[in-house]
Scaffold this active site. Structure first.
Site, PDB file in Angstrom:
ATOM      1  N   SER A  85     -50.755  -8.007  -9.592  1.00  0.00           N
ATOM      2  CA  SER A  85     -49.563  -7.335 -10.101  1.00  0.00           C
ATOM      3  C   SER A  85     -49.445  -5.945  -9.505  1.00  0.00           C
ATOM      4  CB  SER A  85     -49.650  -7.230 -11.626  1.00  0.00           C
ATOM      5  OG  SER A  85     -48.706  -6.321 -12.145  1.00  0.00           O
ATOM      6  N   ASN A  93     -54.451 -17.904 -10.669  1.00  0.00           N
ATOM      7  CA  ASN A  93     -53.162 -17.472 -11.214  1.00  0.00           C
ATOM      8  C   ASN A  93     -53.157 -17.282 -12.726  1.00  0.00           C
ATOM      9  OD1 ASN A  93     -50.041 -17.384 -11.288  1.00  0.00           O
ATOM     10  ND2 ASN A  93     -50.516 -19.213 -12.494  1.00  0.00           N
ATOM     11  N   TYR A 124     -54.482  -4.381 -19.231  1.00  0.00           N
ATOM     12  CA  TYR A 124     -53.974  -5.296 -18.204  1.00  0.00           C
ATOM     13  C   TYR A 124     -54.126  -4.679 -16.813  1.00  0.00           C
ATOM     14  CZ  TYR A 124     -50.474  -8.047 -15.623  1.00  0.00           C
ATOM     15  OH  TYR A 124     -49.826  -8.830 -14.697  1.00  0.00           O
ATOM     16  N   SER A 125     -53.724  -3.424 -16.682  1.00  0.00           N
ATOM     17  CA  SER A 125     -53.811  -2.738 -15.399  1.00  0.00           C
ATOM     18  C   SER A 125     -55.260  -2.638 -14.929  1.00  0.00           C
ATOM     19  CB  SER A 125     -53.192  -1.344 -15.508  1.00  0.00           C
ATOM     20  OG  SER A 125     -53.154  -0.706 -14.250  1.00  0.00           O
ATOM     21  N   LEU A 150     -42.012  -7.592 -11.871  1.00  0.00           N
ATOM     22  CA  LEU A 150     -41.620  -8.345 -13.064  1.00  0.00           C
ATOM     23  C   LEU A 150     -40.967  -9.663 -12.654  1.00  0.00           C
ATOM     24  CD1 LEU A 150     -41.350  -8.436 -16.147  1.00  0.00           C
ATOM     25  CD2 LEU A 150     -39.123  -7.296 -15.893  1.00  0.00           C
ATOM     26  N   ASP A 155     -41.476 -16.751 -19.320  1.00  0.00           N
ATOM     27  CA  ASP A 155     -41.295 -16.538 -20.759  1.00  0.00           C
ATOM     28  C   ASP A 155     -42.257 -15.478 -21.292  1.00  0.00           C
ATOM     29  OD1 ASP A 155     -39.324 -18.461 -20.760  1.00  0.00           O
ATOM     30  OD2 ASP A 155     -40.625 -20.069 -21.491  1.00  0.00           O
TER      31      ASP A 155
END
Length: 286
Positions: free
Chosen positions: A169, A118, A182-183, A216, A220
């Site tokens: 994601s 994670n 990130y992708s 999404l 935080d």
């Protein structure tokens, strides 16, 4: 959309709904005493997963970079009903850390039933600016460390008919702006672990691989990344964490959270990406 596209889209939506409602029922007793190694456990979705596992009576090793914060999470887990909880601070940007963490978990718990991957490196939600070194660092944290952890844990997971749970994601299924590096890491997770699932089945090894595709979520870190840039309704982290745990416990191949992301993915496969992105933003807006 052409008629054949509409038919295929409808079939995809129906298949998604059937998979959602007809999945294997969850048995809470299956997690009592389950031995879990959970990464990224100090905050956000990982922290919430730790609390859920504790309520189910699991035994856990928690890892993240910040030892002081992990200590607080561990203490709360013990009050919530966890059988055993241990912690080991680790920075997954270091290639030597995954092996050390898995060895610690196996030693403390006597084996593993679940490896829940994670942790995540900081995401720059911005246009591509050519920072190759950042991309290399992010790939180490978000991808290579996942591969190393899974590889180190596979022997004990195979012995115990265990489960690999990989948190990913929607950016690893649908290419979106502002998420180039990130992708890339999330698409890599999908490719590697989906292929690994096939290989484990071919070898007759009873280790499930659950890939969790999240939209999404109101952590935080995520909210800070998108503030002032996109206007989407964020899903609550405790609910996302529970969806991940239930998906792993029932050995699903994929978990989409929120559930309607699966339908967005089917549309993306069948329709031009700009139209699908527009429908995603419209669907998610308050």
């Amino acid at each position: 959309m052409k008629p054949i596209g509409k038919v295929l889209c409808a079939a995809g939506l129906l298949a998604g709904l059937l998979a959602f409602f007809w999945r294997e029922p969850f048995n809470p007793e299956s997690l009592v005493g389950a031995r879990v190694l959970l990464t990224g456990a100090s905050a956000g979705i990982g922290e919430q997963m730790a609390y859920h596992y504790a309520r189910f009576g699991a035994e856990m090793v928690l890892t993240a970079r910040r030892e002081a914060v992990l200590q607080k999470v561990m203490e709360k887990c013990l009050t919530l009903g966890a059988k055993k909880v241990f912690l080991i601070p680790a920075d997954m940007s270091s290639p030597s850390e995954p092996q050390k963490v898995v060895q610690f978990a196996v030693q403390k718990l006597g084996g593993l039933d679940y490896l829940v991957l994670n942790h995540i490196g900081a995401n720059r939600f911005q246009m591509w600016a050519g920072d190759v070194e950042f991309t290399r660092w992010l790939m180490q944290v978000n991808f290579f460390s996942y591969v190393a952890l899974a590889t180190a844990a596979l022997p004990t997971l195979e012995k115990n008919n265990g489960s690999l749970v990989v948190v990913s994601s929607v950016a690893g299924k649908i290419a979106t702006p502002f998420t180039t590096s990130y992708s890339a890491t999330k698409f890599a997770l999908d490719g590697f672990f989906s292929s690994l699932r096939h290989e484990l089945i071919m070898q007759g090894k009873n280790v499930s691989v659950t890939l969790c595709i999240l939209g999404l979520v109101d952590t935080d870190t995520a909210m800070e990344s998108v503030r002032g840039k996109v206007h989407l309704t964020a899903s609550p982290a405790p609910e996302a964490a529970l969806a991940i745990i239930l998906g792993g416990a029932t050995r699903l191949q994929e978990v989409f959270y929120p559930w309607w992301l699966q339908q967005v993915f089917y549309l993306w496969v069948l329709a031009p990406s700009n139209q699908v992105l527009q429908s995603y933003y419209n669907y998610s807006s308050p």
